[in-house]
Scaffold this active site. Structure first.
Site, PDB file in Angstrom:
ATOM      1  N   MET A  26     -50.068  -9.138  42.978  1.00  0.00           N
ATOM      2  CA  MET A  26     -49.718  -7.709  42.960  1.00  0.00           C
ATOM      3  C   MET A  26     -49.529  -7.216  44.395  1.00  0.00           C
ATOM      4  O   MET A  26     -49.581  -6.008  44.656  1.00  0.00           O
ATOM      5  CB  MET A  26     -50.801  -6.898  42.244  1.00  0.00           C
ATOM      6  CG  MET A  26     -50.940  -7.304  40.776  1.00  0.00           C
ATOM      7  SD  MET A  26     -51.621  -6.006  39.709  1.00  0.00           S
ATOM      8  CE  MET A  26     -53.207  -5.769  40.458  1.00  0.00           C
ATOM      9  N   GLY A  27     -49.326  -8.142  45.331  1.00  0.00           N
ATOM     10  CA  GLY A  27     -49.093  -7.757  46.723  1.00  0.00           C
ATOM     11  C   GLY A  27     -50.383  -7.408  47.430  1.00  0.00           C
ATOM     12  O   GLY A  27     -51.476  -7.776  46.993  1.00  0.00           O
ATOM     13  N   LEU A  29     -51.359  -8.661  50.261  1.00  0.00           N
ATOM     14  CA  LEU A  29     -51.851 -10.044  50.345  1.00  0.00           C
ATOM     15  C   LEU A  29     -52.896 -10.230  51.435  1.00  0.00           C
ATOM     16  O   LEU A  29     -52.851  -9.592  52.480  1.00  0.00           O
ATOM     17  CB  LEU A  29     -50.661 -10.977  50.603  1.00  0.00           C
ATOM     18  CG  LEU A  29     -49.535 -10.870  49.569  1.00  0.00           C
ATOM     19  CD1 LEU A  29     -48.424 -11.858  49.907  1.00  0.00           C
ATOM     20  CD2 LEU A  29     -50.047 -11.112  48.162  1.00  0.00           C
ATOM     21  N   GLY A  32     -56.921 -14.973  50.709  1.00  0.00           N
ATOM     22  CA  GLY A  32     -57.115 -15.580  49.389  1.00  0.00           C
ATOM     23  C   GLY A  32     -55.779 -15.899  48.716  1.00  0.00           C
ATOM     24  O   GLY A  32     -55.590 -16.994  48.157  1.00  0.00           O
ATOM     25  N   HIS A  33     -54.838 -14.961  48.799  1.00  0.00           N
ATOM     26  CA  HIS A  33     -53.510 -15.216  48.218  1.00  0.00           C
ATOM     27  C   HIS A  33     -52.812 -16.361  48.959  1.00  0.00           C
ATOM     28  O   HIS A  33     -52.152 -17.207  48.352  1.00  0.00           O
ATOM     29  CB  HIS A  33     -52.622 -13.979  48.337  1.00  0.00           C
ATOM     30  CG  HIS A  33     -53.083 -12.794  47.554  1.00  0.00           C
ATOM     31  ND1 HIS A  33     -53.615 -11.678  48.145  1.00  0.00           N
ATOM     32  CD2 HIS A  33     -53.081 -12.551  46.225  1.00  0.00           C
ATOM     33  CE1 HIS A  33     -53.920 -10.790  47.220  1.00  0.00           C
ATOM     34  NE2 HIS A  33     -53.611 -11.297  46.040  1.00  0.00           N
ATOM     35  N   LYS A 145     -61.687 -16.357  41.796  1.00  0.00           N
ATOM     36  CA  LYS A 145     -62.304 -15.028  41.972  1.00  0.00           C
ATOM     37  C   LYS A 145     -62.152 -14.223  40.674  1.00  0.00           C
ATOM     38  O   LYS A 145     -63.065 -13.543  40.246  1.00  0.00           O
ATOM     39  CB  LYS A 145     -61.615 -14.333  43.148  1.00  0.00           C
ATOM     40  CG  LYS A 145     -61.647 -12.836  43.114  1.00  0.00           C
ATOM     41  CD  LYS A 145     -62.790 -12.295  43.895  1.00  0.00           C
ATOM     42  CE  LYS A 145     -62.903 -10.803  43.915  1.00  0.00           C
ATOM     43  NZ  LYS A 145     -61.839 -10.016  43.365  1.00  0.00           N
ATOM     44  N   ASP A 146     -60.978 -14.314  40.061  1.00  0.00           N
ATOM     45  CA  ASP A 146     -60.745 -13.661  38.763  1.00  0.00           C
ATOM     46  C   ASP A 146     -60.965 -14.724  37.682  1.00  0.00           C
ATOM     47  O   ASP A 146     -60.017 -15.198  37.050  1.00  0.00           O
ATOM     48  CB  ASP A 146     -59.327 -13.085  38.722  1.00  0.00           C
ATOM     49  CG  ASP A 146     -59.140 -12.010  39.772  1.00  0.00           C
ATOM     50  OD1 ASP A 146     -59.778 -10.955  39.655  1.00  0.00           O
ATOM     51  OD2 ASP A 146     -58.382 -12.229  40.732  1.00  0.00           O
ATOM     52  N   VAL A 172     -61.787 -17.405  48.204  1.00  0.00           N
ATOM     53  CA  VAL A 172     -61.852 -17.352  49.669  1.00  0.00           C
ATOM     54  C   VAL A 172     -62.735 -16.164  50.051  1.00  0.00           C
ATOM     55  O   VAL A 172     -62.584 -15.064  49.498  1.00  0.00           O
ATOM     56  CB  VAL A 172     -60.442 -17.205  50.278  1.00  0.00           C
ATOM     57  CG1 VAL A 172     -60.511 -17.111  51.803  1.00  0.00           C
ATOM     58  CG2 VAL A 172     -59.565 -18.390  49.866  1.00  0.00           C
ATOM     59  N   SER A 182     -58.042  -7.248  47.445  1.00  0.00           N
ATOM     60  CA  SER A 182     -57.274  -6.099  47.940  1.00  0.00           C
ATOM     61  C   SER A 182     -58.111  -4.831  47.879  1.00  0.00           C
ATOM     62  O   SER A 182     -57.951  -3.922  48.687  1.00  0.00           O
ATOM     63  CB  SER A 182     -56.013  -5.925  47.104  1.00  0.00           C
ATOM     64  OG  SER A 182     -55.239  -7.100  47.181  1.00  0.00           O
TER      65      SER A 182
HETATM   66  O1  PAF Z   1     -54.530 -11.386  39.756  1.00  0.00           O
HETATM   67  C1  PAF Z   1     -53.574 -10.601  39.894  1.00  0.00           C
HETATM   68  O2  PAF Z   1     -53.189 -10.237  41.021  1.00  0.00           O
HETATM   69  C2  PAF Z   1     -52.887 -10.035  38.670  1.00  0.00           C
HETATM   70  O3  PAF Z   1     -53.781  -9.833  37.622  1.00  0.00           O
HETATM   71  C3  PAF Z   1     -51.681 -10.876  38.214  1.00  0.00           C
HETATM   72  C4  PAF Z   1     -52.117 -12.274  37.773  1.00  0.00           C
HETATM   73  C5  PAF Z   1     -50.673 -10.994  39.336  1.00  0.00           C
HETATM   74  C6  PAF Z   1     -51.001 -10.210  37.011  1.00  0.00           C
HETATM   75  O4  PAF Z   1     -50.557  -8.923  37.332  1.00  0.00           O
END
Ligand code: PAF
Length: 269
Positions: A26-27, A29, A32-33, A145-146, A172, A182
């Site tokens: 979802m930007g 960043l 971790g991303h 993390k999620d 991370v 974020s």
């Molecule tokens: O983890 C995220 O950033 C969001 O839940 C995802 C997987 C991009 C879906 O919108």
């Protein structure tokens, strides 16, 4: 890096990619991303990422409007990591009409996070399925993390027979243990100093120095509002039975106005 805004442009770019790995975001960043992108990069020669703040996974009172949007900086970071294609649709592209067909990942979607964010995983699973269908990756990388999201995406890929390998990436952390997110940007300086307590307590549960109930009480005593802090089985996120060894301690708690989530895996015995 080729930035594409429409599904037609994406399809044309996708046609030139061989077995791409995909990192949906979802930007806004952070490291971790970028770790997810690096894992994707190690696995294949072509990497696609997406940036889309998905309204469907936010409840009306949540932070959809104020979710940090940092597109130019995100593009620079993804480009530096060697992403080949960035899909950055706006809402009219991904949701040209009200989304009537929705993925329902119950019953897991109603537990843990789902108990406090009732339609969250319906929104996540639906947009991930749409993104998968647009990008058609061979591999997709999601962060631990999620943890519950990762589990739900894995279950969706398995049950819908999606030909996509779902890869899990370790969380991370900042130097003081706080999981990168974020939403950490919402913390005041005092809250930021307090925030690592969540990981410290989860780590104490992992090390056997604290029970889940004790960790929850300690968080609340420090002024947090804990939604849940529970042990679950790694395999299916069900409550553990006697003899289960591979567990995960998952927590969500509010620090001021900011809701943080984190988890640690643990092995008993
Ligand atoms: O983890 C995220 O950033 C969001 O839940 C995802 C997987 C991009 C879906 O919108």
């Amino acid at each position: 890096m080729h930035v594409v805004r429409t599904i037609e442009e994406l399809r044309a770019a996708r046609a030139k990619m061989r077995e791409p790995a995909f990192v949906p975001t979802m930007g806004n960043l952070h490291a971790g991303h970028l770790a997810l992108v690096r894992i994707a990069r190690e696995r294949t020669s072509s990497v696609a990422a997406s940036i889309f703040v998905n309204r469907l996974q936010f409840a009306p009172q949540e932070d959809f409007e104020r979710y940090p949007r940092t597109f130019a900086n995100d593009c620079a970071l993804l480009e530096a990591e060697g992403v080949d294609v960035l899909f950055a649709p706006d809402e009219r592209v991904l949701y040209p009409e009200p989304q009537a067909f929705v993925v329902d990942p119950s019953p897991l979607a109603n537990q843990l996070e789902g108990q406090f964010r009732p339609r969250f995983f319906h929104g996540v699973a639906t947009v991930v399925l749409k993104l998968f269908s647009c990008v058609q990756p061979s591999i997709a990388v999601f962060g631990k993390k999620d943890y519950q999201q990762l589990h739900i995406v894995r279950g969706m890929a398995r049950q819908f027979n999606l030909p996509i390998e779902i890869i899990a990436a370790e969380t991370v952390r900042e130097a003081d243990g706080l999981a990168m997110s974020s939403r950490n940007a919402y913390l005041s300086p005092d809250e930021r100093a307090e925030a690592p307590r969540l990981y410290r307590l989860l780590d104490a549960v992992r090390a056997g120095r604290e029970t889940a109930a004790g960790a929850r009480s300690a968080l609340d005593a420090a002024g947090w509002k804990t939604d849940y802090l529970e042990l679950r089985r790694q395999s299916d996120l069900a409550p553990p039975l006697d003899g289960d060894r591979n567990l995960v301690a998952l927590a969500a708690a509010r620090l001021g106005a900011t809701r943080l989530i984190d988890n640690v895996e643990l092995q008993l015995g």
